[in-house]
Design a protein around this motif. Sequence first.
Motif, short mmCIF file in Angstrom:
data_model
loop_
_atom_site.label_atom_id
_atom_site.label_comp_id
_atom_site.label_asym_id
_atom_site.label_seq_id
_atom_site.Cartn_x
_atom_site.Cartn_y
_atom_site.Cartn_z
N VAL A 1 2.27 9.66 -5.07
CA VAL A 1 0.95 9.21 -5.50
C VAL A 1 1.05 8.74 -6.95
CG1 VAL A 1 -1.42 9.92 -5.97
CG2 VAL A 1 -0.22 10.84 -3.97
N THR A 2 0.42 7.60 -7.24
CA THR A 2 0.23 7.17 -8.62
C THR A 2 -1.19 7.53 -9.03
OG1 THR A 2 1.81 5.34 -8.41
CG2 THR A 2 0.21 5.22 -10.21
N MET A 3 -1.32 8.36 -10.05
CA MET A 3 -2.62 8.88 -10.43
C MET A 3 -3.54 7.76 -10.95
SD MET A 3 -2.53 12.03 -9.68
CE MET A 3 -4.02 12.62 -10.51
N PRO A 4 -4.82 7.83 -10.62
CA PRO A 4 -5.77 6.82 -11.11
C PRO A 4 -5.79 6.76 -12.64
CG PRO A 4 -6.75 8.16 -9.37
CD PRO A 4 -5.46 8.81 -9.74
N ALA A 5 -5.97 5.56 -13.15
CA ALA A 5 -5.95 5.37 -14.61
C ALA A 5 -7.13 6.04 -15.29
CB ALA A 5 -5.95 3.87 -14.93
N ASP A 6 -8.24 6.26 -14.55
CA ASP A 6 -9.41 6.88 -15.17
C ASP A 6 -9.34 8.40 -15.23
OD1 ASP A 6 -9.79 7.63 -12.56
OD2 ASP A 6 -11.70 6.57 -12.28
N GLY A 7 -8.23 8.97 -14.75
CA GLY A 7 -8.06 10.42 -14.84
C GLY A 7 -8.69 11.21 -13.72
N SER A 8 -9.25 10.56 -12.73
CA SER A 8 -9.87 11.29 -11.62
C SER A 8 -8.80 11.97 -10.77
CB SER A 8 -10.71 10.35 -10.76
OG SER A 8 -9.94 9.27 -10.28
#
Length: 520
Positions: free
Chosen positions: A321-328
């Motif tokens: 998984v690549t984590m969402p850029a907004d930190g969610s």
Amino acid sequence: MRRNRPGRGRVRTAVACAATAAVLGPLIWLWQASLLPSAYSVMDMGYADYGGGPQGSHGSHSTGGAAAHSTGGAAAHHGARPTGGAAAHHGGRDVTELVADADRPADVTVTVVARKQRFRLASGRAFDGYTLNGQSPGPVIKAVQGQLVQVRLVNESVPGGITLHWHGVDVPNAADGVAGVTQDAVGIGKEFTYRFVADRAGTFWYHSHQMSHEQVRGGLLGALVVAPGSKEQAKDVVALVHLYGGVRTVNGREGDLHVEAAPGARTRVRVINTEYGVMPAWVSGAPYRLVAVDGTEVSGPAPVRDQAVAVAAGGRADLEVTMPADGSPVRIHLGGPAGVVLGSTSYDAPPVPRPAATLDPLTYGTRAPLGFDPAEADRRFDYDVGRRPGFLDGVPGVWWTINGHLYPDVPMFHVSEGDVVRMRISNNSGEAHPMHLHGHHAVVLTRDGVAATGSPWWVDSLEVGIGQTYEIAFVADNPGVWMDHCHNLPHASEGLTAHLMYEGVTTRFTVGGPAGNKPE
């Protein structure tokens, strides 16, 4: 009033006795024929199946003069009984000689002490079972690809003996950890050392293979992770799923496992299904890629949304998984509401229902060379799973069959080193079976006659659903005597077990005997 003639009464009695004998006689014979000796070699089980290849020197030693089958056991052969202790007259290399380089020093050294005890899971719940170094799951064993791993197993208090099997690792046969096949069970106060080179990077696990249907469920298991030789860029998370007394846990913890993951970071979640049935895994909050199956990297894995991955019993699936850029946060669901939650500022990622669609490894990813040609197979075997009434070691029931035969009158699949092997696995038993071949990885060629078109789908644990037929292939490149069984472990204990045997290899160990070996 008519009186019964004495002669007529005797005739009726004789007829009744004859009818009773006609009914009970075959049943008594079947019961007697099913009884297993107190000790026997698996080399003397059932009948030899050469898969159309040459009949080697082992053929004359098949139990009861069993006939060789050339097409996966299509012809019937019945009445073969294990005679016990026959390994001594087979000759050839003993499994104890099939070891890692004895002169090479170990790169990773671990000692694990097994106990029967009451312990607390990571969540705090008390459980009566087994531990390794005082915990269950046992310690995560980590190595780098190419390193030699040495594990010293000490049995402090587990009754009946124990072993450790390295599930999915193609170890030398002497290190396979199967009681009665590659070693004797390790009794209380005794120890055994396993040595193998971790030559394949991937996600694996280890567990007892002595009374495995009891000891694995009771907690004798743990994760093994082999990192690639190159530096791994993604964050690494182990997610071993196991039921303790019906309670689903991840790494021994009830509820969610929270793991910090920075925005934009890649995270590899190594999902290990230690249970008896297939487990769905799915991701919410971000797309994911299925980057490895059963310790083998997937070629060209594309991003996936709204699809679950079916993880076979004993199988593993690495989800990146690549984590969402907004930190969610991102949730990885593991068969239910509990799972792994990746986050940084928040772990507020409520469960979502399982997607209706399931990812199909038969078509996922891009094609890549296999390294051999399955069309040029040297051996072709059938492994047809069924079910029918009968006796298993004197116990009546409805038991699993292999090619129509009840255990132990099952095929011994004979190969020679270097053979290209094809096997057709059919399930006509009315229940799904996760099939596990020790010591080898096989590639899936077809499912229900449909050819694989995606990345090579390499497996060591393959879920064969009701009515399904798979064709798999592998190269016989790891000499030994190897189990090939259902990893729904109670099924294995109910007779769904066969073996793959290399020409020129023997085993001195027996099922039963003074060591009390009970591989299932």
